[in-house]
Design a protein around this motif. Structure first.
Motif, PDB file in Angstrom:
ATOM      1  N   ALA A  21      48.184  64.050  30.417  1.00 13.75           N
ATOM      2  CA  ALA A  21      48.237  62.641  29.458  1.00 13.75           C
ATOM      3  C   ALA A  21      48.491  61.422  30.400  1.00 13.75           C
ATOM      4  N   ARG A 132      42.836  53.435  28.360  1.00 15.15           N
ATOM      5  CA  ARG A 132      43.804  54.300  27.340  1.00 15.15           C
ATOM      6  C   ARG A 132      45.007  55.044  27.973  1.00 15.15           C
ATOM      7  N   ASP A 134      48.021  57.575  26.565  1.00 15.28           N
ATOM      8  CA  ASP A 134      48.442  58.300  25.622  1.00 15.28           C
ATOM      9  C   ASP A 134      49.659  58.425  25.064  1.00 15.28           C
ATOM     10  N   PRO A 156      49.855  53.080  21.552  1.00 19.45           N
ATOM     11  CA  PRO A 156      49.929  54.651  21.912  1.00 19.45           C
ATOM     12  C   PRO A 156      51.537  54.893  21.354  1.00 19.45           C
TER      13      PRO A 156
END
Length: 518
Positions: A21, A132, A134, A156
């Motif tokens: 991640a 992005r 996570d 997130p």
């Protein structure tokens, strides 16, 4: 151009561990001890293959390719070198109520100011908005200053962590209850069983902390964040805290106070403790040359030994000189001008974990910081405590009441008092016996604290939308949580009944008289 190359480097590092991640770590607390604790979590996550971007006041060099530090370089200078610099030794002399104000007004606000003017933060702000992450791991000890990045990266899941035990404001972050009747404020030397006047004092201090934080500090931090992040729809700063899915706190029942907690508040006290490594040759020889054993002396990473005045330094050296059968290893950060006896050595840094694990170590002279207290307990080493600030007083009091420590007051310390406290801990076997029993309780866990911390963080990654563990307290609010409305209703019903009965019992003559008067 430099930020572009850094950004490309981050992308390349992420590509090396595609199954991991992408985790953003927000570690803006200016405290080396917090960094030691947080670093253990982050290194463990990296070993599990996750990719970490770490904004931090402290940075590590020579990291693996899946770890990228971004330095918040202005925090320490703002706190300790700027026009509004703070003095931790001066704060150690403040009364508990003033120290609460100093913490929020001076430390928290100035730390946020240093964070927001750091080039490191701007570097991350330059990432694309659709970049992005996570998961976000955030050290929430000093407030929500960095949590504007949650908004930038589209929220997130958030994990809150702190090396600062289970602080009084944890309930405002994750819910649950903090009962002032048996949870002493962190700067008080009280036990769970407080007298009536101690409970008054404790309650007033908790309320002072809550009021100043919510009505002075948090609004100030919110204003500073809005001026920097400039998002029109940015939630109020404390509301960003309340998005936490999980909280990891540096606590364990064998050492700390029992508290009520929601299921997503997970105690992982002592997670920074690692398997001991062999000592450098010179330290090993010095330890083994002692006739009765060795003593480690360290005041931690925030209040340093070299900040003590020369009179106190000389007092300490004289006390150690009078115990020639023991060898003392003193973490002293600069050159010490006072001549040392043969049984004392000073070093700017000492491998504390490895020294406490050594068979020759018989006692630990410490400021009673939480990491040091946990490490001493884990290895069964009794304590001579010299507390200065914050939770050090409460940590030490818990140890004193457990029979594993002696207290020496920094403000009134004398050579004789220090020498006698050290001698008592070294030569009265009850201290070592009691600490061995407490160590057994601390070690008796189904898994290592660090493994538990990583498992729960990865649980959030596996279940990012799960809400089943979250406390309803934050949604209910204070009045409904503590049944204030129910209490008022239950109290009002008998009064209403009495009133109505009284009305019904009035005689016709009284009713006529009332009518005439009206």
């Amino acid at each position: 151009m430099r930020s572009l190359f850094t950004f490309i480097g981050v992308l390349l590092s992420f590509s090396l561990a595609v199954n991991g991640a992408n985790i953003l770590c927000l570690m803006g607390v200016a405290s080396p001890s917090h960094h030691i604790w947080n670093r253990a979590i982050m290194e463990a996550l990296a070993r599990n293959g996750h990719n970490l971007t770490i904004l931090s006041a402290d940075v590590e060099k020579n990291q693996p390719p899946n770890v990228h530090y971004v330095h918040l370089e202005e925090i320490y200078p703002t706190l300790y070198n700027g026009p509004d610099s703070i003095d931790l030794l001066e704060m150690a002399n403040e009364n508990p109520f003033k120290s609460v104000v100093s913490f929020y007004r001076d430390f928290v606000v100035h730390e946020c100011a240093g964070t927001l003017k750091s080039k490191g933060l701007q570097q991350v702000m330059n990432y694309p908005d659709d970049f992005r992450f996570d998961l976000v791991v955030h050290d929430f000890t000093c407030g929500p200053c960095l949590l504007g990045l949650l908004h930038k990266f589209h929220y997130p899941p958030l994990v809150s962590v702190t090396a600062f035990n289970n602080p009084p404001y944890s309930t405002e972050v994750i819910g649950g209850h903090k009962f002032y009747s048996y949870v002493p404020f962190y700067s008080l030397s009280y036990d769970s069983d407080m007298s009536f006047f101690q409970r008054i004092h404790n309650t007033l201090l908790h309320l002072t902390d809550m009021v100043y934080r919510n009505y002075f500090s948090n609004p100030r931090i919110d204003t500073m964040m809005r001026e920097y992040f400039r998002y029109d729809d940015l939630p109020y700063a404390p509301e960003l805290h309340q998005l936490s899915k999980l909280m990891l706190v540096n606590a364990h029942y064998s050492i700390d106070f029992p508290e009520a907690a929601p299921p997503n508040l997970v105690p992982v006290g002592g997670l920074q403790i690692r398997d001991p490594a062999p000592l450098p040759t010179d330290l090993e020889q010095f330890m083994n040359a002692s006739r009765k054993g060795a003593v480690l002396f360290s005041l931690g990473t925030n209040v340093r030994s070299d900040q003590l005045d020369v009179g106190r330094q000389r007092m300490i050296v004289d006390a150690l000189r009078q115990l020639p059968d023991y060898h003392f290893l003193w973490k002293f950060e600069t050159d010490l001008s006072i001549p040392l006896p043969k049984n004392v050595i000073v070093r700017p840094w000492l491998p504390q974990n490895d020294l406490l694990a050594h068979a020759k170590t018989k006692a630990f002279i410490t400021h009673a910081g939480l990491l040091s207290t946990h490490e001493a307990t884990w290895y069964g080493v009794p304590i001579v405590g010299i507390p200065f600030i914050a939770d050090q007083h409460r940590n030490l009091e818990r140890c004193v009441r457990s029979g594993v420590a002696k207290r020496v007051a920094f403000q009134t310390m004398s050579t004789v008092e220090l020498r006698d406290a050290i001698r008592a801990v070294l030569e009265d076997p009850k201290y070592r016996t009691n600490m061995a029993a407490q160590s057994a309780l601390f070690r008796d866990q189904p898994e290592k604290p660090l493994a538990r911390a990583v498992w729960w963080i990865e649980w959030v990654l596996r279940h990012p939308t799960a809400t089943q563990l979250q406390s309803p307290v934050l949604k209910l609010g204070f009045i409904r949580t503590y049944l204030i409305d129910v209490v008022l209703f239950v109290a009002a019903v008998p009064l209403l009944i009495v009133f109505l009965l009284n009305k019904c019992r009035r005689t016709p003559v009284e009713a006529v008289a009332d009518k005439k008067r009206n």
